[in-house]
Write an enzyme that holds these catalytic residues in place. Structure first.
Site, short mmCIF file in Angstrom:
data_model
loop_
_atom_site.label_atom_id
_atom_site.label_comp_id
_atom_site.label_asym_id
_atom_site.label_seq_id
_atom_site.Cartn_x
_atom_site.Cartn_y
_atom_site.Cartn_z
N PHE A 149 2.43 -14.31 -1.25
CA PHE A 149 3.56 -13.58 -0.69
C PHE A 149 3.02 -12.32 -0.05
CE2 PHE A 149 6.96 -10.54 -0.41
CZ PHE A 149 7.99 -11.30 0.14
N ASP A 234 -4.73 -7.70 -0.34
CA ASP A 234 -3.35 -7.22 -0.25
C ASP A 234 -2.98 -6.59 -1.59
OD1 ASP A 234 -0.62 -6.82 -0.21
OD2 ASP A 234 -0.16 -8.72 0.78
N LYS A 263 4.54 -0.05 -0.61
CA LYS A 263 5.44 0.13 -1.75
C LYS A 263 5.27 1.50 -2.41
CE LYS A 263 6.29 -4.76 -2.62
NZ LYS A 263 7.59 -4.77 -1.94
#
Length: 407
Positions: A149, A234, A263
């Site tokens: 994801f 990531d 984030k």
């Protein structure tokens, strides 16, 4: 407590109904309407309090409205918020310098959202492959892992294996090879002279907090080194303290060529992301080849630098590591008592609940009814990722509520 709008005073049920005709259905949130929050606690419009065990998918690693981050935002709001990158601003250099030092990198490309960071990383890798590695034009490939994801843009869902994310959004962007996660032999076989990069999550979050075998990340580093291609990690969910280190790759002492951040970098206040890496890699970009109007804006840089300052102390990494022991021990005590398995690293866990007790969504709703907020993923799995500011007592209380819900 209620919330007053232009149409009067509306409670949770009415506000949820009001969203239905005017909001596109891109999420399926739990039926709670939050109106205020501080630290690890959130409050709905009726005044009910909830312990936040999701932390905005790790965007709130430092809790809601952390005083140092709110202060940094307020200070900057009174001075300057946006210049675009047509001009320099007085906050960007310091933010980039300190972020590079924190992550052990040399150069930073500031963006806004996590998906933008991933897209930017893909563009940088391809440009590097053509300009430096000598891959023929338009022939570069990037190897990714199944069940990944990395975001929801058209290019990113092109290499997703989640049909919900992909279905109905083609035609897809070519140039990606998908191999099983945690399988070095498959990765080695997929890499060739056209490979620009291997892009993986050190921990697969959306897939259920999947943690690779010891040695996998080191193996990825060695394969990419031998093949002369880039290793892009990531760390948008796994980075910035979540797993007990600044970056999750540090669990194996691995140094990627490029790290993707997001984030928590915005402190739960503004969207901030970044591509950080080697100067000879990010240096392939030339003016006009890539950009973002809001990327590196002064407000984002001020908040991002305040986040870096919190992490420079090491306090939050230590908290995640220490409280992670309590989380693992608590979950281990529930195995066979409603929990069939779990995976945890730092203050982050994927908990597989006995399907006979309900789906992950149903378990999440029951926990919500007891004042604890988590989120489900994939069947009967729920994710636990509290703010790193949670106390031992609060974490213990949440584990007790989970035990009661599973009883």
């Amino acid at each position: 407590m209620t919330t007053t709008t232009r149409t009067g005073t509306r409670g949770s049920a009415e506000l949820i109904r009001a969203e239905e005709p005017v909001l596109a259905h891109n999420y399926h949130p739990l039926p709670v309407v939050v109106s205020r929050a501080e630290g690890v606690w959130m409050e709905d419009v009726e005044g009910r309090r909830y312990l936040d065990l999701l932390a905005g998918y790790s965007a709130l690693n430092f809790g809601h409205r952390h005083p140092a981050l709110v202060e940094a935002a307020h200070r900057q709001l009174d001075r300057l918020t946006l210049t675009s990158r047509a001009f320099h601003n007085d906050r960007l250099a310091s933010f980039a310098e300190r972020l590079a030092a924190l992550t052990g990198t040399e150069m930073v490309l500031p963006m806004n959202t996590g998906a933008e960071a991933v897209e930017s990383g893909i563009k940088v890798a391809r440009k590097w492959a053509y300009d430096v590695k000598g891959v023929p034009a338009d022939a570069a490939t990037i190897v990714v892992a199944a069940d990944n994801f990395h975001g929801r843009t058209t290019t990113i869902v092109s290499f997703s294996t989640d049909e919900t994310a992909r279905g109905g959004f083609g035609p897809f962007t070519p140039g990606f090879r998908i191999v099983p996660y945690n399988d070095l032999a498959a990765l080695r076989a997929a890499v060739d002279d056209t490979t620009a990069a291997v892009l993986i999550e050190p921990v697969q979050g959306e897939a259920g907090v999947l943690i690779p075998d010891d040695g996998y990340l080191a193996g990825v580093r060695e394969i990419t080194r031998r093949a002369g291609c880039l290793f892009i990690a990531d760390e948008i969910q796994s980075g910035l303290g979540r797993t007990g280190h600044t970056l999750a790759v540090e669990h194996e002492g691995v140094v990627p060529d490029v790290v993707l951040l997001g984030k928590a970098l915005g402190g739960g206040i503004v969207p901030v992301s970044a591509v950080a890496g080697r100067r000879d890699v990010l240096g392939v970009l030339r003016p006009g080849e890539h950009g973002s109007t809001f990327g590196g804006n002064p407000l984002a840089a001020a908040v991002g630098e305040a986040v870096v300052e919190l992490l420079e102390t090491g306090e939050y990494q230590r908290r995640a590591a220490e409280l992670g022991v309590q989380l693992r021990e608590g979950l281990a005590g529930l195995v066979g008592r409603g929990v069939v398995g779990f995976r945890a690293r730092g203050l982050w866990a994927g908990v597989d609940v006995d399907p006979s007790l309900g789906t992950g969504r149903e378990i999440s709703e029951r926990l919500m009814g007891r004042g604890v907020l988590v989120k489900d993923t994939h069947g009967s799995t729920v994710r636990v990722a509290p703010p790193l500011t949670i106390t031992s007592g609060e974490l213990g209380g949440a584990l007790s509520v989970l035990e009661e819900v599973l009883r």
